[in-house]
Motif scaffolding. Structure first.
Motif, PDB file in Angstrom:
ATOM      1  N   TYR A 155      24.777  15.649  40.654  1.00  0.00           N
ATOM      2  CA  TYR A 155      23.638  14.751  40.857  1.00  0.00           C
ATOM      3  C   TYR A 155      24.127  13.312  41.055  1.00  0.00           C
ATOM      4  CZ  TYR A 155      19.711  11.772  39.541  1.00  0.00           C
ATOM      5  OH  TYR A 155      18.775  10.784  39.503  1.00  0.00           O
ATOM      6  N   LEU A 156      25.019  12.857  40.173  1.00  0.00           N
ATOM      7  CA  LEU A 156      25.546  11.494  40.278  1.00  0.00           C
ATOM      8  C   LEU A 156      26.378  11.311  41.543  1.00  0.00           C
ATOM      9  CD1 LEU A 156      26.554  10.832  36.560  1.00  0.00           C
ATOM     10  CD2 LEU A 156      24.560   9.935  37.788  1.00  0.00           C
ATOM     11  N   LEU A 157      27.143  12.320  41.901  1.00  0.00           N
ATOM     12  CA  LEU A 157      27.942  12.257  43.126  1.00  0.00           C
ATOM     13  C   LEU A 157      27.044  12.159  44.358  1.00  0.00           C
ATOM     14  CD1 LEU A 157      30.736  12.351  44.461  1.00  0.00           C
ATOM     15  CD2 LEU A 157      30.544  14.838  44.476  1.00  0.00           C
ATOM     16  N   LEU A 158      25.993  12.964  44.390  1.00  0.00           N
ATOM     17  CA  LEU A 158      25.042  12.886  45.506  1.00  0.00           C
ATOM     18  C   LEU A 158      24.449  11.479  45.604  1.00  0.00           C
ATOM     19  CD1 LEU A 158      23.162  16.291  45.138  1.00  0.00           C
ATOM     20  CD2 LEU A 158      24.618  15.589  47.046  1.00  0.00           C
ATOM     21  N   GLY A 159      24.066  10.927  44.460  1.00  0.00           N
ATOM     22  CA  GLY A 159      23.526   9.572  44.454  1.00  0.00           C
ATOM     23  C   GLY A 159      24.558   8.546  44.874  1.00  0.00           C
ATOM     24  N   ALA A 160      25.793   8.711  44.431  1.00  0.00           N
ATOM     25  CA  ALA A 160      26.852   7.743  44.754  1.00  0.00           C
ATOM     26  C   ALA A 160      27.135   7.687  46.248  1.00  0.00           C
ATOM     27  CB  ALA A 160      28.126   8.086  43.994  1.00  0.00           C
ATOM     28  N   VAL A 161      27.039   8.828  46.924  1.00  0.00           N
ATOM     29  CA  VAL A 161      27.325   8.834  48.367  1.00  0.00           C
ATOM     30  C   VAL A 161      26.106   8.446  49.199  1.00  0.00           C
ATOM     31  CG1 VAL A 161      29.210  10.484  48.146  1.00  0.00           C
ATOM     32  CG2 VAL A 161      26.909  11.313  48.701  1.00  0.00           C
ATOM     33  N   GLY A 162      25.007   8.111  48.547  1.00  0.00           N
ATOM     34  CA  GLY A 162      23.865   7.578  49.276  1.00  0.00           C
ATOM     35  C   GLY A 162      22.643   8.461  49.377  1.00  0.00           C
ATOM     36  N   VAL A 163      22.705   9.686  48.872  1.00  0.00           N
ATOM     37  CA  VAL A 163      21.515  10.535  48.894  1.00  0.00           C
ATOM     38  C   VAL A 163      20.500   9.909  47.930  1.00  0.00           C
ATOM     39  CG1 VAL A 163      20.602  12.856  48.470  1.00  0.00           C
ATOM     40  CG2 VAL A 163      22.912  12.570  49.411  1.00  0.00           C
ATOM     41  N   PRO A 164      19.263   9.711  48.344  1.00  0.00           N
ATOM     42  CA  PRO A 164      18.289   8.989  47.508  1.00  0.00           C
ATOM     43  C   PRO A 164      17.730   9.827  46.353  1.00  0.00           C
ATOM     44  CG  PRO A 164      17.246   9.684  49.534  1.00  0.00           C
ATOM     45  CD  PRO A 164      18.704  10.060  49.648  1.00  0.00           C
ATOM     46  N   VAL A 165      18.583  10.126  45.386  1.00  0.00           N
ATOM     47  CA  VAL A 165      18.174  10.963  44.259  1.00  0.00           C
ATOM     48  C   VAL A 165      17.839  10.159  43.010  1.00  0.00           C
ATOM     49  CG1 VAL A 165      19.446  13.003  45.047  1.00  0.00           C
ATOM     50  CG2 VAL A 165      20.581  11.346  43.559  1.00  0.00           C
ATOM     51  N   PHE A 166      18.109   8.847  43.031  1.00  0.00           N
ATOM     52  CA  PHE A 166      17.836   8.018  41.867  1.00  0.00           C
ATOM     53  C   PHE A 166      16.405   7.476  41.924  1.00  0.00           C
ATOM     54  CE2 PHE A 166      22.612   7.021  42.237  1.00  0.00           C
ATOM     55  CZ  PHE A 166      22.956   8.101  41.447  1.00  0.00           C
ATOM     56  N   SER A 167      15.972   6.843  40.851  1.00  0.00           N
ATOM     57  CA  SER A 167      14.595   6.337  40.805  1.00  0.00           C
ATOM     58  C   SER A 167      14.330   5.407  41.977  1.00  0.00           C
ATOM     59  CB  SER A 167      14.335   5.617  39.479  1.00  0.00           C
ATOM     60  OG  SER A 167      15.056   4.422  39.411  1.00  0.00           O
ATOM     61  N   GLY A 168      13.089   5.390  42.402  1.00  0.00           N
ATOM     62  CA  GLY A 168      12.706   4.561  43.546  1.00  0.00           C
ATOM     63  C   GLY A 168      13.301   5.041  44.855  1.00  0.00           C
ATOM     64  N   PHE A 169      13.669   6.313  44.928  1.00  0.00           N
ATOM     65  CA  PHE A 169      14.288   6.909  46.128  1.00  0.00           C
ATOM     66  C   PHE A 169      15.541   6.134  46.528  1.00  0.00           C
ATOM     67  CE2 PHE A 169       9.889   8.268  46.277  1.00  0.00           C
ATOM     68  CZ  PHE A 169      10.022   9.625  46.532  1.00  0.00           C
ATOM     69  N   GLN A 170      16.313   5.717  45.546  1.00  0.00           N
ATOM     70  CA  GLN A 170      17.537   4.966  45.802  1.00  0.00           C
ATOM     71  C   GLN A 170      18.750   5.874  45.742  1.00  0.00           C
ATOM     72  OE1 GLN A 170      18.008   1.147  43.757  1.00  0.00           O
ATOM     73  NE2 GLN A 170      16.012   1.575  42.818  1.00  0.00           N
ATOM     74  N   GLY A 171      19.802   5.442  46.377  1.00  0.00           N
ATOM     75  CA  GLY A 171      21.088   6.106  46.323  1.00  0.00           C
ATOM     76  C   GLY A 171      22.149   5.082  46.653  1.00  0.00           C
ATOM     77  N   GLY A 172      23.391   5.450  46.449  1.00  0.00           N
ATOM     78  CA  GLY A 172      24.508   4.566  46.775  1.00  0.00           C
ATOM     79  C   GLY A 172      25.269   4.129  45.555  1.00  0.00           C
ATOM     80  N   LEU A 173      26.502   3.772  45.783  1.00  0.00           N
ATOM     81  CA  LEU A 173      27.383   3.333  44.710  1.00  0.00           C
ATOM     82  C   LEU A 173      26.861   2.066  44.047  1.00  0.00           C
ATOM     83  CD1 LEU A 173      29.926   4.361  43.418  1.00  0.00           C
ATOM     84  CD2 LEU A 173      31.256   3.032  45.054  1.00  0.00           C
ATOM     85  N   GLY A 174      26.139   1.254  44.812  1.00  0.00           N
ATOM     86  CA  GLY A 174      25.567   0.028  44.260  1.00  0.00           C
ATOM     87  C   GLY A 174      24.629   0.284  43.097  1.00  0.00           C
ATOM     88  N   VAL A 175      23.915   1.403  43.135  1.00  0.00           N
ATOM     89  CA  VAL A 175      23.007   1.738  42.033  1.00  0.00           C
ATOM     90  C   VAL A 175      23.822   2.019  40.772  1.00  0.00           C
ATOM     91  CG1 VAL A 175      21.239   3.343  41.207  1.00  0.00           C
ATOM     92  CG2 VAL A 175      21.249   2.642  43.600  1.00  0.00           C
ATOM     93  N   LEU A 176      24.913   2.774  40.925  1.00  0.00           N
ATOM     94  CA  LEU A 176      25.742   3.100  39.762  1.00  0.00           C
ATOM     95  C   LEU A 176      26.470   1.877  39.209  1.00  0.00           C
ATOM     96  CD1 LEU A 176      27.234   6.542  40.835  1.00  0.00           C
ATOM     97  CD2 LEU A 176      25.411   6.102  39.183  1.00  0.00           C
ATOM     98  N   MET A 177      26.738   0.907  40.067  1.00  0.00           N
ATOM     99  CA  MET A 177      27.423  -0.308  39.626  1.00  0.00           C
ATOM    100  C   MET A 177      26.429  -1.397  39.219  1.00  0.00           C
ATOM    101  SD  MET A 177      30.230   1.049  39.931  1.00  0.00           S
ATOM    102  CE  MET A 177      31.305  -0.195  39.317  1.00  0.00           C
ATOM    103  N   GLY A 178      25.151  -1.181  39.483  1.00  0.00           N
ATOM    104  CA  GLY A 178      24.124  -2.173  39.194  1.00  0.00           C
ATOM    105  C   GLY A 178      23.666  -2.157  37.748  1.00  0.00           C
TER     106      GLY A 178
END
Length: 175
Positions: A57-80
């Motif tokens: 799940y985290l890997l999918l989000g890190a590579v940009g799949v919008p699986v995080f809250s607010g339909f967000q994805g990307g490494l920036g979310v994990l570093m934010g």
């Protein structure tokens, strides 16, 4: 991994994503239903499968799949500012899994304590990252990112125990 385990992990990854999309914005950290699904995982899967599910799940989000809250994805979310809470899910899953599968306590108590342990790890890592990203002190970070969520999160954890019992019974697993 068996086909059944892969399918169960896939369904749980989808549940994590959908539960993240059910969002009520409350400042820098949104209120989601992820806590419910996360607390459910170690109760209905092995520790290894639950951790694998969260890591994918985290890997999918890190590579940009919008699986995080607010339909967000990307490494920036994990570093934010809220990334520490997400990373805390992975760090807390082995702890929750160990508590869930320890036969010292009754099943329901194990489920609740496992969920609370998962929350504690996630809260600690998330609060540290929030403090670092925003440059705020611990009381301020706790006031905006833990205090408003503690009671609703524990309620979701308790609710997950009843659902886990039904899922295990349906799947023919030991409760």
């Amino acid at each position: 991994m068996s086909n059944r385990q892969v399918a169960r992990c896939g369904v749980c990854i989808a549940l994590l994503a959908v539960s993240a999309w059910i969002t009520v914005p409350l400042g820098p950290v949104p209120f989601t239903m992820q806590t419910f699904v996360l607390a459910l995982l170690p109760q209905v899967m092995s520790v290894r499968d639950a951790l694998f599910t969260v890591m994918v799940y985290l890997l999918l989000g890190a590579v940009g799949v919008p699986v995080f809250s607010g339909f967000q994805g990307g490494l920036g979310v994990l570093m934010g500012p809220t990334g520490g809470y997400l990373l805390g899910f992975a760090a807390g899953m082995p702890v929750a899994g160990a508590v869930t599968h320890a036969d010292v306590l009754p099943g329901r108590a194990r489920g609740v304590l496992a969920g609370v342990a998962l929350l504690a790890v996630s809260y600690v890592l998330g609060t540290f990252q929030l403090m670092n990203v925003y440059g705020i002190d611990a009381p301020a970070a706790l006031a905006v990112a833990v205090v408003p969520f503690a009671v609703p999160d524990v309620v979701k954890v308790v609710a997950s125990v009843g659902v886990a019992e039904r899922v295990c019974r349906t799947l023919g697993m030991a409760v």
